[in-house]
Design a protein around this motif. Structure first.
Motif, PDB file in Angstrom:
ATOM      1  N   ILE A 124       3.636  -2.274  12.152  1.00  0.00           N
ATOM      2  CA  ILE A 124       3.373  -0.947  11.603  1.00  0.00           C
ATOM      3  C   ILE A 124       2.295  -1.107  10.537  1.00  0.00           C
ATOM      4  O   ILE A 124       2.453  -1.900   9.604  1.00  0.00           O
ATOM      5  CB  ILE A 124       4.643  -0.339  10.979  1.00  0.00           C
ATOM      6  N   VAL A 125       1.216  -0.350  10.654  1.00  0.00           N
ATOM      7  CA  VAL A 125       0.138  -0.418   9.661  1.00  0.00           C
ATOM      8  C   VAL A 125       0.172   0.779   8.719  1.00  0.00           C
ATOM      9  O   VAL A 125      -0.361   0.727   7.618  1.00  0.00           O
ATOM     10  CB  VAL A 125      -1.254  -0.555  10.320  1.00  0.00           C
ATOM     11  N   SER A 126       0.820   1.860   9.166  1.00  0.00           N
ATOM     12  CA  SER A 126       0.937   3.064   8.357  1.00  0.00           C
ATOM     13  C   SER A 126       2.182   3.813   8.781  1.00  0.00           C
ATOM     14  O   SER A 126       2.473   3.914   9.970  1.00  0.00           O
ATOM     15  CB  SER A 126      -0.301   3.953   8.561  1.00  0.00           C
ATOM     16  N   ALA A 127       2.931   4.308   7.779  1.00  0.00           N
ATOM     17  CA  ALA A 127       4.162   5.042   8.073  1.00  0.00           C
ATOM     18  C   ALA A 127       4.299   6.215   7.117  1.00  0.00           C
ATOM     19  O   ALA A 127       3.856   6.150   5.963  1.00  0.00           O
ATOM     20  CB  ALA A 127       5.371   4.122   7.947  1.00  0.00           C
ATOM     21  N   HIS A 128       4.933   7.261   7.609  1.00  0.00           N
ATOM     22  CA  HIS A 128       5.178   8.452   6.797  1.00  0.00           C
ATOM     23  C   HIS A 128       6.566   8.979   7.126  1.00  0.00           C
ATOM     24  O   HIS A 128       6.925   9.112   8.299  1.00  0.00           O
ATOM     25  CB  HIS A 128       4.123   9.523   7.096  1.00  0.00           C
ATOM     26  N   VAL A 129       7.342   9.261   6.085  1.00  0.00           N
ATOM     27  CA  VAL A 129       8.693   9.786   6.241  1.00  0.00           C
ATOM     28  C   VAL A 129       8.808  11.036   5.381  1.00  0.00           C
ATOM     29  O   VAL A 129       8.359  11.053   4.229  1.00  0.00           O
ATOM     30  CB  VAL A 129       9.758   8.755   5.794  1.00  0.00           C
ATOM     31  N   SER A 130       9.401  12.089   5.933  1.00  0.00           N
ATOM     32  CA  SER A 130       9.623  13.317   5.165  1.00  0.00           C
ATOM     33  C   SER A 130      10.896  13.986   5.673  1.00  0.00           C
ATOM     34  O   SER A 130      11.438  13.613   6.699  1.00  0.00           O
ATOM     35  CB  SER A 130       8.430  14.261   5.290  1.00  0.00           C
ATOM     36  N   GLU A 131      11.348  14.975   4.925  1.00  0.00           N
ATOM     37  CA  GLU A 131      12.532  15.735   5.321  1.00  0.00           C
ATOM     38  C   GLU A 131      12.217  17.217   5.255  1.00  0.00           C
ATOM     39  O   GLU A 131      11.413  17.663   4.441  1.00  0.00           O
ATOM     40  CB  GLU A 131      13.708  15.445   4.378  1.00  0.00           C
TER      41      GLU A 131
END
Length: 137
Positions: A124-131
């Motif tokens: 993984i080179v870039s990750a984004h987590v949101s709710e």
């Protein structure tokens, strides 16, 4: 431009063999999240100062920040993913998106990751987590 036009003009999209490799890497990562397996979680990210992870209430720039943050996190018991989508581009790049929930929480999580095949495997080179609120899905 149609999907056929895009495929003809660029890298092969969703090659079954590449898709299967990324699906396996993603499944391994998700299992490590639920189990709190720090070694697999850290290994899943590109070991670079250019790695980026945007979390729900946090942000890591570089593998050192990510590993330090990850060391403070426990297992994600009960995490349930759904609507996971994997799109591969050529043999070395993929985007994975998924929705997730936790028992008893009225929110839906969203996760997106860019995976790249490195000499050591998929990372993984870039990750984004949101709710978001559950009514928004």
């Amino acid at each position: 431009m149609s999907t056929t036009d895009r495929v003809a003009a660029g890298p092969a999209v969703d090659d079954p063999a590449v898709h299967a490799e990324v699906a396996a890497a993603f499944a391994r990562y998700e299992a490590a999240l639920v189990a709190g397996d720090q070694a697999v979680l850290n290994e899943s990210f590109w070991a670079s100062p250019d790695t980026v992870r945007f979390g729900i209430a946090d942000h890591q720039q570089g593998i050192d920040e990510l590993r330090a943050w990850r060391a403070t996190q426990g297992p994600l018991d009960g995490r349930d993913t759904h609507d996971t989508r994997i799109t591969t581009f050529g043999t070395d790049t993929a985007v994975v998106t998924t929705l997730f929930r936790y028992p008893g929480r009225p929110v839906v999580g969203r996760q997106s990751q860019t995976w790249v095949r490195m000499s050591v495997g998929w990372r993984i080179v870039s990750a984004h987590v949101s709710e978001i609120g559950s009514a928004s899905t």
